[in-house]
Design an enzyme around this catalytic site. Structure first.
Site, PDB file in Angstrom:
ATOM      1  N   ASP A  32       5.205   1.369   4.040  1.00 52.77           N
ATOM      2  CA  ASP A  32       3.832   1.694   3.692  1.00 52.77           C
ATOM      3  C   ASP A  32       3.146   0.394   3.267  1.00 52.77           C
ATOM      4  O   ASP A  32       3.797  -0.645   3.091  1.00 52.77           O
ATOM      5  CB  ASP A  32       3.845   2.715   2.554  1.00 52.77           C
ATOM      6  CG  ASP A  32       2.458   3.139   2.119  1.00 52.77           C
ATOM      7  OD1 ASP A  32       1.620   3.400   3.000  1.00 52.77           O
ATOM      8  OD2 ASP A  32       2.199   3.187   0.903  1.00 52.77           O
ATOM      9  N   ASP A  34      -0.379  -0.142   0.984  1.00 52.60           N
ATOM     10  CA  ASP A  34      -0.942  -0.225  -0.359  1.00 52.60           C
ATOM     11  C   ASP A  34       0.082   0.281  -1.372  1.00 52.60           C
ATOM     12  O   ASP A  34       0.581   1.396  -1.268  1.00 52.60           O
ATOM     13  CB  ASP A  34      -2.216   0.604  -0.441  1.00 52.60           C
ATOM     14  CG  ASP A  34      -3.107   0.207  -1.608  1.00 52.60           C
ATOM     15  OD1 ASP A  34      -2.693  -0.656  -2.395  1.00 52.60           O
ATOM     16  OD2 ASP A  34      -4.203   0.757  -1.728  1.00 52.60           O
ATOM     17  N   ASP A 229       5.445   4.131  -1.964  1.00 49.88           N
ATOM     18  CA  ASP A 229       5.209   4.123  -3.408  1.00 49.88           C
ATOM     19  C   ASP A 229       4.715   5.469  -3.922  1.00 49.88           C
ATOM     20  O   ASP A 229       4.484   5.623  -5.119  1.00 49.88           O
ATOM     21  CB  ASP A 229       4.185   3.038  -3.769  1.00 49.88           C
ATOM     22  CG  ASP A 229       2.776   3.401  -3.328  1.00 49.88           C
ATOM     23  OD1 ASP A 229       2.591   3.683  -2.119  1.00 49.88           O
ATOM     24  OD2 ASP A 229       1.857   3.402  -4.170  1.00 49.88           O
TER      25      ASP A 229
END
Length: 348
Positions: A32, A34, A229
């Site tokens: 991923d 961000d 995250d």
């Protein structure tokens, strides 16, 4: 045309019973963006160096739900942080959405697009004709986020969907982090159309399986590892796709969310930062004390589970090991987090 299939091959996550290195046996890392690679305009500490080191022996692909940017634009941003990335190393939710689109309409069909260049460029590249008007009698609606999306775009989508044609959304992220704060994401815009038409779209992006399938195919992965995250999109999506997952604590979700994670959103690995990818991940050792309490030990951290009480026994030298032990205790209890009394030292 064939009917779209969104079957799942969900896996059950269990704490590691043997020490291992997360990257062992991995041929493709799927990351991923961000919260994993960067936050805002800044690279996350240790992320670039760790990914560059892994790229020396493995393929690295980047997955994003962001539908407003092209893969080339994303690659340019990542290159600016010091990563070696081209557009071929990026899979976007529009790419996954167009794969779904091709299963529900004929090649070359007219498609009403709600979104920006990140979506229209992919739709056109796949051979479909883009329209912005329901008066063109589109064969389907495909919807993604762009800052310029207006009420008139949502209205055209609603008018077109009255004909009961297929509707595909790139993603349903409710929010988008911006430098000034949190802004509405594509999920809010999809919800507006849903309210008008009374049905839901087929979704391509995380946490749905389609974007992971697109990535596995694009990168030829046989033994992938996904890094994210967020539990509610990244980890759930990887679990649905049957892909081992890493939750890195440099983004949205932290200790409290990890402990409360229900089955299906639990990662295989919990890392403080990406340096942990190539470090030994300690085993979780379970034992029992004289009271009959279950003791979960990771490294020199230990957490007990006695009845519905989860308590720190030894804080140890690593906050991440303590969280790993705490997660093993909570997840191993068979109870939801609200049925447990959890030591605040695990999450404060």
């Amino acid at each position: 045309m064939s009917s779209p299939q969104q079957t799942t091959a969900e896996k059950t996550t269990r704490p590691a019973t043997e020490s291992r290195v997360p990257l062992d046996g991995v041929d493709v890392i799927l990351a991923d963006l961000d919260g994993v690679v960067y936050t805002g305009r800044n690279a996350i500490p240790h992320a670039v160096e760790s990914l560059n080191a892994a790229a020396a022996t493995r393929r690295i692909g980047y997955i994003t739900n962001n539908a407003s940017r092209t893969a080339e634009t994303v690659a340019a941003q990542l290159s600016g942080f010091g990563l070696s990335v081209t557009g071929d190393d990026v899979v976007t939710s529009p790419q996954a959405a167009v794969r779904l689109l091709a299963t529900v309409v004929d090649a070359g069909s007219t498609v009403l697009v709600v979104g920006g260049e990140g979506l229209t460029s992919v739709v056109e590249a796949a051979g479909f004709r883009v329209t912005r008007s329901a008066d063109d009698h589109p064969a389907a609606v495909i919807q993604g986020f762009a800052p310029e999306v207006a009420w008139t775009d949502l209205a055209e989508a609603s008018f077109a969907l009255a004909a009961d044609i297929p509707w595909i959304a790139t993603n349903q992220d409710w929010t988008i982090p911006q430098e000034r704060g949190i802004a509405p994401g594509n999920g809010t815009l999809v919800s507006a159309v849903h309210t008008a038409v009374g049905r839901l779209p087929l979704v391509a992006g995380k946490p749905e399986k389609a974007i992971f399938d697109a990535a596995l195919e694009q990168f030829g992965a046989s033994s992938p590892l996904f890094i994210g995250d967020r539990l509610d999109t990244d980890i759930i999506g990887a679990n649905k796709a049957g892909i081992p997952s890493v939750l890195v604590l440099t983004g949205i979700d932290q200790a409290k969310q990890v402990l409360a994670a229900p089955e299906g959103s639990r990662p295989d690995f919990i890392l403080g930062d990406l340096r942990g990818l190539d470090e030994v991940y300690p085993a979780t050792v379970e034992s029992q004390d004289a009271r009959g309490a279950r003791i979960f030990t990771v490294g020199d951290a230990a957490v007990s589970l006695h009845g519905n009480v989860v308590k720190v026994v030894e804080e140890g030298s690593s906050r991440v090991d303590l969280l790993r032990a705490g997660a093993a205790a909570v997840w191993g209890s068979g109870l939801m987090i609200y049925g447990l009394v959890v030591d605040p030292a695990l999450y404060e």
